[in-house]
Design a protein around this motif. Structure first.
Motif, PDB file in Angstrom:
ATOM      1  N   MET A 350       0.847  -1.214   0.000  1.00 45.44           N
ATOM      2  CA  MET A 350       0.000   0.000   0.000  1.00 45.44           C
ATOM      3  C   MET A 350       0.875   1.255   0.000  1.00 45.44           C
ATOM      4  SD  MET A 350      -1.184   0.163   3.975  1.00 45.44           S
ATOM      5  CE  MET A 350      -1.466  -1.575   4.214  1.00 45.44           C
ATOM      6  N   GLY A 351       0.273   2.375  -0.403  1.00 48.16           N
ATOM      7  CA  GLY A 351       0.992   3.657  -0.398  1.00 48.16           C
ATOM      8  C   GLY A 351       0.482   4.533   0.741  1.00 48.16           C
ATOM      9  N   PRO A 352       1.298   4.782   1.769  1.00 47.45           N
ATOM     10  CA  PRO A 352       0.823   5.595   2.912  1.00 47.45           C
ATOM     11  C   PRO A 352       0.372   7.002   2.526  1.00 47.45           C
ATOM     12  CG  PRO A 352       3.002   4.685   3.358  1.00 47.45           C
ATOM     13  CD  PRO A 352       2.655   4.294   1.973  1.00 47.45           C
ATOM     14  N   GLU A 353       1.000   7.590   1.479  1.00 47.66           N
ATOM     15  CA  GLU A 353       0.542   8.936   1.076  1.00 47.66           C
ATOM     16  C   GLU A 353      -0.894   8.871   0.554  1.00 47.66           C
ATOM     17  OE1 GLU A 353       3.718   7.946   0.054  1.00 47.66           O
ATOM     18  OE2 GLU A 353       4.749   9.182   1.549  1.00 47.66           O
ATOM     19  N   ARG A 354      -1.161   7.827  -0.220  1.00 46.18           N
ATOM     20  CA  ARG A 354      -2.539   7.687  -0.749  1.00 46.18           C
ATOM     21  C   ARG A 354      -3.520   7.432   0.409  1.00 46.18           C
ATOM     22  NH1 ARG A 354      -2.366   5.288  -6.084  1.00 46.18           N
ATOM     23  NH2 ARG A 354      -1.004   6.639  -7.304  1.00 46.18           N
ATOM     24  N   ILE A 355      -3.072   6.681   1.407  1.00 46.46           N
ATOM     25  CA  ILE A 355      -3.923   6.420   2.580  1.00 46.46           C
ATOM     26  C   ILE A 355      -4.184   7.747   3.308  1.00 46.46           C
ATOM     27  CG2 ILE A 355      -3.987   5.263   4.859  1.00 46.46           C
ATOM     28  CD1 ILE A 355      -3.896   3.045   2.942  1.00 46.46           C
ATOM     29  N   ALA A 356      -3.102   8.548   3.469  1.00 51.18           N
ATOM     30  CA  ALA A 356      -3.246   9.843   4.165  1.00 51.18           C
ATOM     31  C   ALA A 356      -4.137  10.786   3.351  1.00 51.18           C
ATOM     32  CB  ALA A 356      -1.878  10.473   4.398  1.00 51.18           C
ATOM     33  N   MET A 357      -4.031  10.746   2.033  1.00 55.26           N
ATOM     34  CA  MET A 357      -4.862  11.612   1.186  1.00 55.26           C
ATOM     35  C   MET A 357      -6.343  11.333   1.440  1.00 55.26           C
ATOM     36  SD  MET A 357      -2.688  11.515  -2.336  1.00 55.26           S
ATOM     37  CE  MET A 357      -3.618  12.655  -3.355  1.00 55.26           C
ATOM     38  N   LEU A 358      -6.649  10.047   1.537  1.00 55.25           N
ATOM     39  CA  LEU A 358      -8.040   9.655   1.794  1.00 55.25           C
ATOM     40  C   LEU A 358      -8.468  10.073   3.199  1.00 55.25           C
ATOM     41  CD1 LEU A 358      -8.401   5.994   0.492  1.00 55.25           C
ATOM     42  CD2 LEU A 358      -9.755   7.986  -0.179  1.00 55.25           C
ATOM     43  N   LYS A 359      -7.601   9.788   4.151  1.00 53.39           N
ATOM     44  CA  LYS A 359      -7.957  10.012   5.547  1.00 53.39           C
ATOM     45  C   LYS A 359      -8.127  11.502   5.878  1.00 53.39           C
ATOM     46  CE  LYS A 359      -6.892   8.515  10.121  1.00 53.39           C
ATOM     47  NZ  LYS A 359      -6.429   7.469  10.958  1.00 53.39           N
ATOM     48  N   TYR A 360      -7.237  12.345   5.297  1.00 58.25           N
ATOM     49  CA  TYR A 360      -7.273  13.771   5.653  1.00 58.25           C
ATOM     50  C   TYR A 360      -7.834  14.658   4.537  1.00 58.25           C
ATOM     51  CZ  TYR A 360      -4.155  12.004   9.270  1.00 58.25           C
ATOM     52  OH  TYR A 360      -3.622  11.281  10.302  1.00 58.25           O
ATOM     53  N   GLY A 361      -8.329  14.020   3.463  1.00 58.86           N
ATOM     54  CA  GLY A 361      -8.908  14.812   2.373  1.00 58.86           C
ATOM     55  C   GLY A 361      -7.883  15.677   1.660  1.00 58.86           C
ATOM     56  N   ILE A 362      -6.656  15.153   1.437  1.00 61.15           N
ATOM     57  CA  ILE A 362      -5.601  15.900   0.727  1.00 61.15           C
ATOM     58  C   ILE A 362      -5.769  15.661  -0.777  1.00 61.15           C
ATOM     59  CG2 ILE A 362      -3.101  16.153   0.426  1.00 61.15           C
ATOM     60  CD1 ILE A 362      -2.903  14.889   3.329  1.00 61.15           C
ATOM     61  N   GLU A 363      -5.832  16.779  -1.528  1.00 53.31           N
ATOM     62  CA  GLU A 363      -6.194  16.607  -2.938  1.00 53.31           C
ATOM     63  C   GLU A 363      -5.013  16.323  -3.842  1.00 53.31           C
ATOM     64  OE1 GLU A 363      -8.480  20.013  -3.958  1.00 53.31           O
ATOM     65  OE2 GLU A 363     -10.307  19.151  -3.080  1.00 53.31           O
ATOM     66  N   ASP A 364      -3.814  16.688  -3.400  1.00 55.88           N
ATOM     67  CA  ASP A 364      -2.670  16.569  -4.305  1.00 55.88           C
ATOM     68  C   ASP A 364      -1.474  15.960  -3.575  1.00 55.88           C
ATOM     69  OD1 ASP A 364      -0.487  17.082  -6.086  1.00 55.88           O
ATOM     70  OD2 ASP A 364      -1.715  18.658  -7.019  1.00 55.88           O
ATOM     71  N   ILE A 365      -0.943  14.875  -4.122  1.00 59.32           N
ATOM     72  CA  ILE A 365       0.166  14.162  -3.452  1.00 59.32           C
ATOM     73  C   ILE A 365       1.448  15.003  -3.455  1.00 59.32           C
ATOM     74  CG2 ILE A 365       1.097  12.946  -5.478  1.00 59.32           C
ATOM     75  CD1 ILE A 365       1.284  10.432  -3.667  1.00 59.32           C
ATOM     76  N   ARG A 366       1.517  16.003  -4.364  1.00 54.82           N
ATOM     77  CA  ARG A 366       2.748  16.807  -4.467  1.00 54.82           C
ATOM     78  C   ARG A 366       2.984  17.664  -3.228  1.00 54.82           C
ATOM     79  NH1 ARG A 366       1.314  18.256 -10.643  1.00 54.82           N
ATOM     80  NH2 ARG A 366      -0.724  18.279  -9.644  1.00 54.82           N
TER      81      ARG A 366
END
Ligand code: FA5
Length: 380
Positions: A350-366
């Motif tokens: 799994m990708g923790p950044e993608r998990i965090a994006m979902l969890k905290y509503g972050i729109e851009d991985i950059r």
């Protein structure tokens, strides 16, 4: 000869302090008393003038000028003191005493002034240059745990509860471990998905995923059963977009044992999704393909933004992908040293950044690695 020289010296001295007076010797008593009185008067006037001038001295440099002017080799008092030697013998003692007294007074006054000025200077420096140790220190802003690290720690804690240990493997890998031992030989089409950065040493590259750690762990632990997670940075040579970075974290999972089944895989990953995103989460396993797992599955979770109704984040499907998984391919088990007739295993990534994006509503991985404190501070 010496007496003559002495007499000439005295006559010269008399001229010096009496101005135009023409004196041939010191035998005339009435005149010599006049000279003495004159000397005494000049000494007293000089004393008053010097002390008065000293009053106005407020700096070390001015004090030094005062000393040279009165007490120096050519100073006013020195000149008078020298001329006392030219007075008639009978008058010299009185004039000499007075000259010495005035000299002592001025020297004493000088010493006192020098001490006072140096004290003043010391006091000034103490007040100007002092460090107030009672002032409170300047606050040091505390640092923050990076949101990727924070998410990684949450993942470790959830898997620790299920008996998974953290295993670390190298970021700089060989082509053999990153691809070949995972059933991706040279020219395999799957390499396109996992294109990476190569070093100048033939066959050495930056790993594209944490999966090569599976082989390293199996080779290290054989024949023991395994239950590990492998966190670490991965690199990909691909277009950077709102969901793709060229450097990101992954967390691999691997369980190997004698009776490990797909049901274990489903149970572990469902538990993970519910611990990470909430007990009400739904999870689905969708058929997929990875060369190193058979069967393979993508794991989707109902969208936490819209609750499964459909929104921009889930592209109106109601589901979001959280990781890739599958049963460890028999050949990969063999490459790790485990006999697939006896052992089986499951793996996931799994990708923790993608998990965090979902969890905290972050729109851009950059945002994760742009070092913008306005973003990073939000996770303090
Ligand atoms: C793999 O890398 C497989 N090794 C995962 C795996 C392991 C499957 C074990 C089966 C068994 P994939 O390329 O889909 O798979 O990457 C896995 C996860 O890494 C993705 O779901 C995503 O969360 C993350 N990821 C992949 N590429 C990027 C990228 N460019 N930027 C950010 N995250 C990424």
């Amino acid at each position: 000869m010496a007496a003559t020289a002495q007499r000439m010296k005295r006559a010269h001295a008399r001229k010096c302090w009496t101005g135009a007076r023409d004196v041939s010797d010191g035998t005339n008593a009435a005149t010599s008393v006049g000279w003495r009185d004159k000397v005494l008067e000049e000494l007293q006037q000089l004393e008053a003038k010097a002390l008065d001038a000293l009053e106005g001295v407020t700096a070390i440099e001015a004090l030094e000028a005062w000393r040279i002017g009165y007490l120096g080799r050519k100073g006013e008092l020195t000149v008078i003191v020298r001329s006392v030697g030219g007075l008639p013998a009978a008058e010299r003692p009185a004039a000499g005493r007075e000259a010495n007294r005035v000299k002592a007074v001025l020297e004493q006054a000088y010493e006192e002034k020098a001490a006072a000025l140096s004290q003043q200077e010391m006091a000034r420096r103490l007040s100007d240059e002092c460090i107030d140790v009672t002032l409170p220190g300047r606050p040091v802003e505390p640092g923050y745990i990076h949101v990727s690290t924070r998410t990684l720690r949450e993942i470790y804690a959830i898997f620790a509860e299920m008996g998974f240990q953290v295993y670390e493997s190298p970021e700089v890998e060989t082509d053999v471990f990153n691809f070949q031992l995972l059933n991706i030989p040279l020219y395999h089409p799957a390499r396109d998905m996992w294109s990476t950065f190569h070093t100048t040493r033939e066959g050495v590259l930056l790993r594209t995923h944490t999966s090569p750690g599976q082989i390293r762990a199996m080779r290290e632990y054989y024949p023991e059963p395994i239950r590990i997670i492998l966190p670490g940075k991965c690199y990909r040579y691909e277009q950077v977009t709102a969901r793709h970075e060229s450097m990101f974290y992954q967390v691999e999972g691997l369980a190997v044992g004698k009776h490990v089944t797909m049901a274990d895989l489903k149970g572990v990953l469902t538990q993970f999704a519910r611990k990470m995103f909430g007990a009400e989460r739904k999870v689905r396993f969708r058929c997929s393909y990875f060369p190193f797992t058979e069967p393979s599955a993508e794991v989707d979770m109902d969208c936490i933004i819209c609750g499964g109704k459909g929104c921009r984040v889930c592209k109106n499907t109601g589901w979001v992908e959280i990781l890739g998984s599958g049963m460890v391919h028999p050949q990969v088990l063999r490459n790790g040293g485990y006999d697939p007739q006896v052992y089986s295993g499951f793996a996931f990534g799994m990708g923790p950044e993608r998990i965090a994006m979902l969890k905290y509503g972050i729109e851009d991985i950059r945002y994760f690695f742009a070092n913008d404190l306005r973003f990073l501070r939000q996770f303090a």
